[in-house]
Design a protein around this motif. Structure first.
Motif, PDB file in Angstrom:
ATOM      1  N   MET A 164      16.531   0.544   2.536  1.00 53.93           N
ATOM      2  CA  MET A 164      15.145   0.358   2.946  1.00 53.93           C
ATOM      3  C   MET A 164      14.396   1.686   2.935  1.00 53.93           C
ATOM      4  N   LEU A 165      15.085   2.742   3.386  1.00 54.33           N
ATOM      5  CA  LEU A 165      14.466   4.061   3.398  1.00 54.33           C
ATOM      6  C   LEU A 165      14.153   4.514   1.966  1.00 54.33           C
ATOM      7  N   SER A 186      10.181   5.635  -2.248  1.00 57.06           N
ATOM      8  CA  SER A 186       9.705   5.480  -3.620  1.00 57.06           C
ATOM      9  C   SER A 186       8.434   4.616  -3.654  1.00 57.06           C
ATOM     10  N   TYR A 187       7.803   4.457  -2.503  1.00 55.94           N
ATOM     11  CA  TYR A 187       6.520   3.743  -2.374  1.00 55.94           C
ATOM     12  C   TYR A 187       6.617   2.251  -2.652  1.00 55.94           C
ATOM     13  N   LYS A 188       7.842   1.711  -2.861  1.00 60.23           N
ATOM     14  CA  LYS A 188       7.948   0.283  -3.169  1.00 60.23           C
ATOM     15  C   LYS A 188       7.382  -0.563  -2.040  1.00 60.23           C
ATOM     16  N   TRP A 189       7.626  -0.118  -0.801  1.00 61.89           N
ATOM     17  CA  TRP A 189       7.120  -0.900   0.329  1.00 61.89           C
ATOM     18  C   TRP A 189       5.606  -0.890   0.406  1.00 61.89           C
ATOM     19  N   ALA A 222      11.940  -7.604 -11.136  1.00 62.21           N
ATOM     20  CA  ALA A 222      13.102  -7.280 -11.980  1.00 62.21           C
ATOM     21  C   ALA A 222      13.057  -5.819 -12.428  1.00 62.21           C
ATOM     22  N   LEU A 223      11.861  -5.347 -12.803  1.00 71.08           N
ATOM     23  CA  LEU A 223      11.748  -3.954 -13.258  1.00 71.08           C
ATOM     24  C   LEU A 223      11.953  -2.973 -12.103  1.00 71.08           C
ATOM     25  N   SER A 224      11.538  -3.358 -10.908  1.00 73.55           N
ATOM     26  CA  SER A 224      11.706  -2.458  -9.767  1.00 73.55           C
ATOM     27  C   SER A 224      13.159  -2.334  -9.351  1.00 73.55           C
ATOM     28  N   PHE A 225      13.906  -3.422  -9.493  1.00 72.93           N
ATOM     29  CA  PHE A 225      15.267  -3.426  -8.957  1.00 72.93           C
ATOM     30  C   PHE A 225      16.345  -3.385 -10.038  1.00 72.93           C
ATOM     31  N   MET A 226      15.953  -3.195 -11.283  1.00 75.41           N
ATOM     32  CA  MET A 226      16.952  -3.263 -12.353  1.00 75.41           C
ATOM     33  C   MET A 226      18.020  -2.171 -12.220  1.00 75.41           C
ATOM     34  N   GLY A 227      17.671  -1.065 -11.563  1.00 71.95           N
ATOM     35  CA  GLY A 227      18.650   0.017 -11.447  1.00 71.95           C
ATOM     36  C   GLY A 227      19.272   0.105 -10.080  1.00 71.95           C
ATOM     37  N   ILE A 228      19.139  -0.946  -9.281  1.00 74.04           N
ATOM     38  CA  ILE A 228      19.562  -0.832  -7.875  1.00 74.04           C
ATOM     39  C   ILE A 228      21.050  -0.511  -7.745  1.00 74.04           C
ATOM     40  N   VAL A 229      21.866  -1.006  -8.666  1.00 74.73           N
ATOM     41  CA  VAL A 229      23.290  -0.655  -8.638  1.00 74.73           C
ATOM     42  C   VAL A 229      23.630   0.346  -9.749  1.00 74.73           C
ATOM     43  N   SER A 230      23.181   0.024 -10.988  1.00 73.30           N
ATOM     44  CA  SER A 230      23.598   0.870 -12.112  1.00 73.30           C
ATOM     45  C   SER A 230      22.983   2.262 -12.057  1.00 73.30           C
ATOM     46  N   GLY A 231      21.802   2.386 -11.464  1.00 68.19           N
ATOM     47  CA  GLY A 231      21.167   3.690 -11.374  1.00 68.19           C
ATOM     48  C   GLY A 231      22.014   4.671 -10.580  1.00 68.19           C
ATOM     49  N   MET A 238      16.553  -5.877  -0.949  1.00 66.82           N
ATOM     50  CA  MET A 238      15.656  -6.410  -1.979  1.00 66.82           C
ATOM     51  C   MET A 238      14.916  -7.625  -1.438  1.00 66.82           C
ATOM     52  N   ALA A 239      15.691  -8.500  -0.754  1.00 69.50           N
ATOM     53  CA  ALA A 239      15.120  -9.744  -0.250  1.00 69.50           C
ATOM     54  C   ALA A 239      14.051  -9.444   0.801  1.00 69.50           C
ATOM     55  N   SER A 240      14.311  -8.462   1.671  1.00 72.20           N
ATOM     56  CA  SER A 240      13.328  -8.139   2.709  1.00 72.20           C
ATOM     57  C   SER A 240      12.000  -7.759   2.086  1.00 72.20           C
ATOM     58  N   LEU A 241      12.083  -6.907   1.069  1.00 68.63           N
ATOM     59  CA  LEU A 241      10.849  -6.449   0.431  1.00 68.63           C
ATOM     60  C   LEU A 241      10.171  -7.578  -0.347  1.00 68.63           C
ATOM     61  N   ALA A 242      10.955  -8.291  -1.157  1.00 70.87           N
ATOM     62  CA  ALA A 242      10.359  -9.317  -2.023  1.00 70.87           C
ATOM     63  C   ALA A 242       9.748 -10.447  -1.191  1.00 70.87           C
TER      64      ALA A 242
END
Lengths: 261, 302, 62
Positions: free
Chosen positions: A12-13, A18-21, A84-93, A121-125
């Motif tokens: 979450m931090l 990264s300003y996503k929130w 999808a574009l925001s979270f595509m690297g959540i693990v692989s990044g 991811m779910a909290s934000l989405a």
């Protein structure tokens, strides 16, 4: 549990820094609210552009439910694309930079890492979608007409379920693949297939979670849920859990990839 | 009683065997250096010990316990430590501390203490993205010791550092070895000599030579005679190499390094005699022992 | 007209916040994917789309 919370809070931090929130909820609000606003001011806009008053007045004014429906379908295209574009690297990044190793070397289970990531991811989405959807309802109510609150609540829940499933697909592809763009592409492709195939192969695809968007639409326009809706609901819940579990298996298999080799 | 016992450990990637039948032990409280040329399997071995890579065969036991999750009692520093760069050093340290099951208070206190110890107090609240290579390495050591591990695994902890940073880290290791068992890999032999109690030289995924550093040196070092010529002449080198007391002659740009065998005094005399007989013009003559570097080269040479 | 303004003003403010956040971030980060001046122009002149594109592709993932 406290360790899980540490992982969740770290995600979450990261999303806050990264300003996503900030930007994702704002974009969902703007995307949704544009619909009632442009519809309501369409006659004035047309007039200003030199189109005759009679033509403008003759334009049919859509029902309030249709505006909400249109918003849902917009979330289903642009909204899903953004998520999808925001979270595509959540693990692989993290895996590719090598930062994931620093977590795996501590006594952390892959399943709690995967669930913590998914929950963040779910909290934000869901926050972005919820605020955006309710703001759209508010504007529609003022500008077009009313939609009963219980229909809004139920359609919101149905669509939220589809979103949770969609996020688990993004998480899974991000764990399984090294290419971030590839993960986003495949996740979107799978989600599009699940949304479109039920109308082509109706009989075999009754379970598809992609039908949830349609069910939410039916609910909005007819006021009641279709009788077969429980099937995609159950499938969405089950598949979401399964995809999160798969994601943890993939990240376990790839844990030894230190990124640099 | 051995603390860490590795027995017949192997790992293959496809048809390539990175580690095969590797067996060694590291006693409690010892500091062992894992030496070997690039590609010898050092990193693979450490990854398996850290639980990041599943071995293809063999066993790893710690304090007589094999299998299970030993990550709680080990600290690991990867060869190229990477971080979530948006975090500050302090945030990252207490994050890893909490992951290793320290409570919030303990994690915060330990973070401050360790940041002080590795010399990052001033940079503690800056984002890791702005850290230098040396600072990242020190932060890596900090995260490895945050939870007071019993075994510290460090993959090339000093190789990427400049001489100053290297000395800081080596001094830190000398202090840490009083508290925990340490196994670290390096290809810088000088560093191993400076801090290790034991050495393990691996080649092609197996132990080529290992044991207590002092004993290995005693058993395997040999008397050497370094002869410097006033001008390089191949026939002089050949003449000295032919002597029966010379086990091996290494031709260098300045002259020749002779590994002697038999009685060193007799050998020295024989060499001197030859120099006089052949009228070899020398600029210096030095008698000494072969170094760890010579030993290493001998052990890993095919 | 004032009713219209009441409705449209919050949206304009949201959009302004978004642009401001993107510009502040752009001025703070050391490196972006692609030149900074290009992002500045995109954020300022193509409003929503440029800003979203900056957050998605311009920021480096670290």
């Amino acid at each position: 549990m406290s360790q899980w919370m540490v992982l969740y809070r770290k995600e979450m931090l990261g999303m806050t820094r990264s300003y996503k929130w900030l930007w994702i909820p704002v974009v969902f609000i703007l995307l949704g609210v544009m619909n009632p606003v442009t519809t309501a001011y369409m006659p004035q806009l047309l007039e200003a552009n030199g189109i005759a008053k009679e033509v403008a007045a003759a334009m049919p004014v859509p029902a309030a439910a249709d505006i909400m429906l249109k918003t849902l379908s917009q979330y289903n295209t642009l909204g899903l694309l953004i998520l999808a574009l925001s979270f595509m690297g959540i693990v692989s990044g993290e895996r590719q930079s090598g930062a994931a190793v620093m977590i795996h070397v501590k006594p952390v289970s892959h399943l709690s890492l995967a669930t913590a990531k998914w929950a963040s991811m779910a909290s934000l989405a869901l926050t972005a979608f919820g605020i955006g959807y309710l703001a759209t309802w508010y504007y529609t109510d003022i500008l077009i007409g009313s939609v009963p609150p219980h229909l809004i609540g139920q359609s919101l829940l149905l669509y939220a379920l589809w979103l949770l499933f969609a996020l688990s697909a993004v998480l899974m592809f991000s764990s399984a693949m090294d290419s971030q763009a590839g993960a986003a592409f495949l996740a979107l492709l799978a989600l599009a297939a699940l949304s479109l195939l039920p109308s082509l192969l109706g009989r075999f695809m009754k379970w598809s979670p992609g039908r949830l968007t349609g069910e939410a639409g039916t609910l909005l326009s007819t006021g009641s849920m279709a009788s077969g809706a429980w099937l995609p609901i159950a499938a969405a819940l089950l598949l979401t859990a399964a995809l999160i579990f798969c994601s943890s298996l993939f990240s376990k298999r790839k844990a030894g990839n230190t990124g640099t080799k | 009683m051995p603390d860490l016992e590795i027995s017949r450990l192997s790992k293959s990637f496809g048809s390539k065997e990175a580690v095969r039948d590797l067996s060694f032990t590291v006693g409690e409280g010892r500091c062992a250096g894992l030496l070997g040329p690039n590609g010898a399997g050092k990193t693979t071995t450490l990854l398996m010990l850290a639980g990041l890579l599943a071995p293809s065969g063999g066993s790893i036991s710690f304090n007589g316990k094999s299998g299970g999750d030993i990550r709680e009692i080990i600290g690991y520093l990867p060869q190229y430590p990477a971080y979530p760069n948006w975090m500050s050093g302090r945030e990252f340290l207490s994050f890893t501390g909490r992951l290793a099951r320290l409570d919030r208070r303990d994690a915060a206190d330990r973070s401050s203490a360790i940041l002080e110890r590795v010399g990052l107090t001033d940079a503690a609240d800056r984002r890791i993205g702005g850290y230098s290579g040396g600072m990242k390495q020190r932060l890596g050591i900090a995260q490895a010791i945050i939870h007071r591990p019993k075994l510290l695994l460090l993959d090339e902890p000093v190789s990427a550092l400049d001489p100053l940073g290297r000395r800081e880290v080596l001094e830190l290791l000398l202090e840490l070895k009083k508290e925990t068992t340490i196994l670290f890999s390096t290809h810088v032999l000088h560093d191993a000599e400076a801090v290790c109690d034991d050495i393990l030289i691996i080649r092609d995924g197996r132990i080529a030579l290992g044991g207590e550093l002092r004993q290995v040196m005693r058993e395997h070092t040999e008397p050497v005679l370094t002869v410097r010529f006033t001008e390089p002449r191949a026939e002089w080198t050949e003449a000295l190499a032919e002597l029966p007391c010379v086990r091996h002659a290494d031709s260098r740009s300045f002259g020749v390094v002779l590994a002697l065998k038999g009685n060193p005094e007799a050998a020295k005399t024989a060499v001197l005699k030859k120099i006089v007989d052949r009228a070899i013009s020398i600029s210096s003559l030095e008698f000494g022992q072969s170094t760890l570097e010579d030993l290493f080269v001998k052990a890993v040479r095919p | 007209m004032s009713d219209t303004l009441k409705l449209v003003l919050p949206l304009a403010i949201l959009q302004l916040i978004l642009v401001a956040a993107a510009l502040v971030d752009l001025s703070k980060v050391r490196r972006t994917n692609g030149p900074k001046w290009m992002w500045a122009i995109l954020i300022l002149f193509s409003s929503l789309l440029g800003t979203v594109a900056y957050f998605l592709f311009g920021r480096r993932s670290d």
